[in-house]
Scaffold this active site. Structure first.
Site, PDB file in Angstrom:
ATOM      1  CD  GLU A 259      30.918  37.644  39.082  1.00  0.00           C
ATOM      2  OE1 GLU A 259      31.433  38.775  39.008  1.00  0.00           O
ATOM      3  OE2 GLU A 259      30.979  36.929  40.084  1.00  0.00           O
ATOM      4  N   GLY A 261      30.682  38.649  31.849  1.00  0.00           N
ATOM      5  CA  GLY A 261      31.332  39.930  31.601  1.00  0.00           C
ATOM      6  C   GLY A 261      30.525  41.119  32.092  1.00  0.00           C
ATOM      7  CB  CYS A 293      34.000  40.705  35.210  1.00  0.00           C
ATOM      8  SG  CYS A 293      33.906  40.345  36.980  1.00  0.00           S
TER       9      CYS A 293
END
Length: 492
Positions: A259, A261, A293
């Site tokens: 996971e 940006g 993010c």
């Protein structure tokens, strides 16, 4: 239990040495100071792990995991439930440390504790989920089944922006599914994202050897990825580092969950409730100084309402108190360090040079950056194309739904998005055109829950999903098993 980097005292303020099943040992990578972000004050010391420490931890984890995989699902679930209780008991101390170590305001720290507790509750419930399927077989006397089995040792590399929650999001489901974990927190937040977890699971009675906390920099992270003991790598962080992790893990034929940006679009159509849109927009861009993010990185606003939208956000940004987050009136704390604040300022400066207009903010004071509103941001400007990771509200105007969709998709990222409109059919139609892992109509871009699938596309990740039963796909393998009472006879 085999954990790393314990702290002395409930305030977690001092941490040195690495704890393995053999006892206390100093970190082979030396030590690093723990600094209060807002003031620069030294508040402790953390031991750093080197490659030898990672190897020692990996071997211990692999050994401990075998017995843990055979433990009752009720036992594993009970550890998660007790961990949630332990976290609540340590809430005040961890919140205080998180404010100092990460620069967040109290409300964000409290929310992170609550989110981490949600992850532990969801992990406890994951233990009793169905984990197999019966399969047809040509011989009716044969029992054929597919079952999920633990992957073994999971390497978790967690970031500094939400260190506790983003670590526990992988650590808890990995453990409850019968795995051991090597956790590498960012050295900037090794207390909030590492020591705190070690203390919580120690209090919960997690058996010895299953969790190892290994603070360090890129070399430590690479050692975790390369370790012959880790089978799956779960990484949360920047897209640039994620690419490196993916390259290393892929070359070693390891599963990798990324996971990364985001440069998330917040689309405001001309029929939107402007009061609600502005409220959601400010939250999405300014929560934790934009260092999330899923933060709103691009405000795409219909040209008919853009002037009023910018005016309201400018007034709001100017009203916010910036300073030491230990003060209750402060709403905007420091960024993680002055370097990050300087990067944000460089992006703002480039946007202004490209024609953007500053409505509020635009100034740096050490690690602090004033909440900034940028109007008329050009789609070619870094304020549009890059993940800012700072308290900046860049506004770009559009004239039609088609243009809004095109602008929203003009990015390599694909994490989250939001659309504001009074017409739900119109909002859903626009949402259908957005290439993102998550989209919220009449919401904002920062949304998560322990029971939903979390993940992004493109430069935001490899499509892996955290949350609920989706964790089974990340932290278990499928195994085909057949049983029969009489072995078959083959012609030879």
């Amino acid at each position: 239990m085999s954990q790393g980097v314990p702290a002395s005292g409930c305030d977690f303020a001092s941490a040195s040495g690495l704890l393995y099943s053999g006892g206390w040992r100093p970190g082979g990578g030396g030590t690093a100071p723990v600094l209060e972000v807002a003031t620069g004050e030294r508040i402790g010391e953390i031991a750093l792990a080197d490659e030898a420490d990672v190897e020692r931890a990996g071997a211990a984890a692999a050994e401990a995991q075998r017995a843990w995989a055979r433990a009752s699902f009720r036992e594993r679930s009970a550890v998660m439930a007790r961990a949630g209780q332990a976290l609540e008991g340590m809430r005040a101390d961890i919140v205080a440390m998180m404010i100092r170590e990460t620069g967040c305001i109290r409300a964000k720290a409290e929310q992170e504790i609550t989110k981490a507790q949600d992850e532990l509750r969801a992990a406890a419930e994951l233990a009793d989920q169905p984990y197999g399927q019966l399969l047809p077989h040509d011989d009716p006397a044969v029992l054929s089944m597919a079952r999920r089995v633990p992957v073994g040792v999971v390497g978790v590399i967690a970031p500094w922006n939400a260190p506790l929650m983003l670590a526990i999001r992988s650590v808890a489901p990995a453990l409850v599914l019968g795995n051991a974990v090597l956790l590498k927190p960012d050295v900037k937040t090794a207390l909030s994202g590492g020591v705190a977890l070690a203390r919580v699971f120690e209090a919960a009675g997690l058996p010895d050897g299953l969790l190892h906390v290994l603070p360090g920099g890129p070399a430590t992270g690479e050692a975790v990825v390369r370790s012959p003991h880790t089978s799956v790598i779960s990484f949360t962080g920047s897209s640039a580092t994620g690419r490196r992790v993916g390259e290393l893990a892929g070359g070693l034929l390891k599963r990798v969950v990324l996971e990364l940006g985001g440069n998330n679009a917040f689309i405001v159509l001309d029929d939107a409730d402007l009061d609600a849109a502005v409220n959601n927009a400010a939250w999405g861009s300014l929560l934790h100084q934009g260092q999330i993010c899923m933060a709103t990185g691009r405000h795409l606003v219909h040209e008919r309402i853009a002037d009023e939208y910018v005016a309201r956000l400018t007034e709001h940004a100017r009203s916010l108190v910036m300073g030491d987050p230990k003060r209750p009136e402060v709403r905007v704390g420091p960024l993680i360090d002055a370097r990050q604040a300087g990067r944000v300022h460089a992006i703002v400066t480039a946007a202004v040079e490209a024609g953007a207009v500053v409505g509020a903010g635009g100034t740096q004071e050490g690690p602090f950056y004033r909440p900034t509103v940028l109007d008329r941001v050009d789609p070619g400007s870094p304020a549009f194309t890059e993940e800012i990771f700072g308290p900046v509200i860049p506004v770009t105007r559009f004239g039609s739904d088609e243009e809004a969709a095109e602008l929203a998709n003009r990015t390599s990222y694909g994490l989250s998005a939001a659309v504001h409109t009074r017409d739900l059919a119109r909002g859903l139609a626009l949402a259908d055109r957005l290439r993102t892992g998550m989209v919220h109509v009449n919401g904002q871009t920062i949304n998560d829950a322990a029971h939903v699938p979390m993940g992004g596309m493109g430069a935001s990740g490899n499509g892996g999903r955290y949350g609920g039963h989706w964790n089974l796909d990340e932290f278990t393998y499928w195994q085909w098993v057949t049983t029969r009472s009489t072995p078959p006879a083959y012609p030879v």
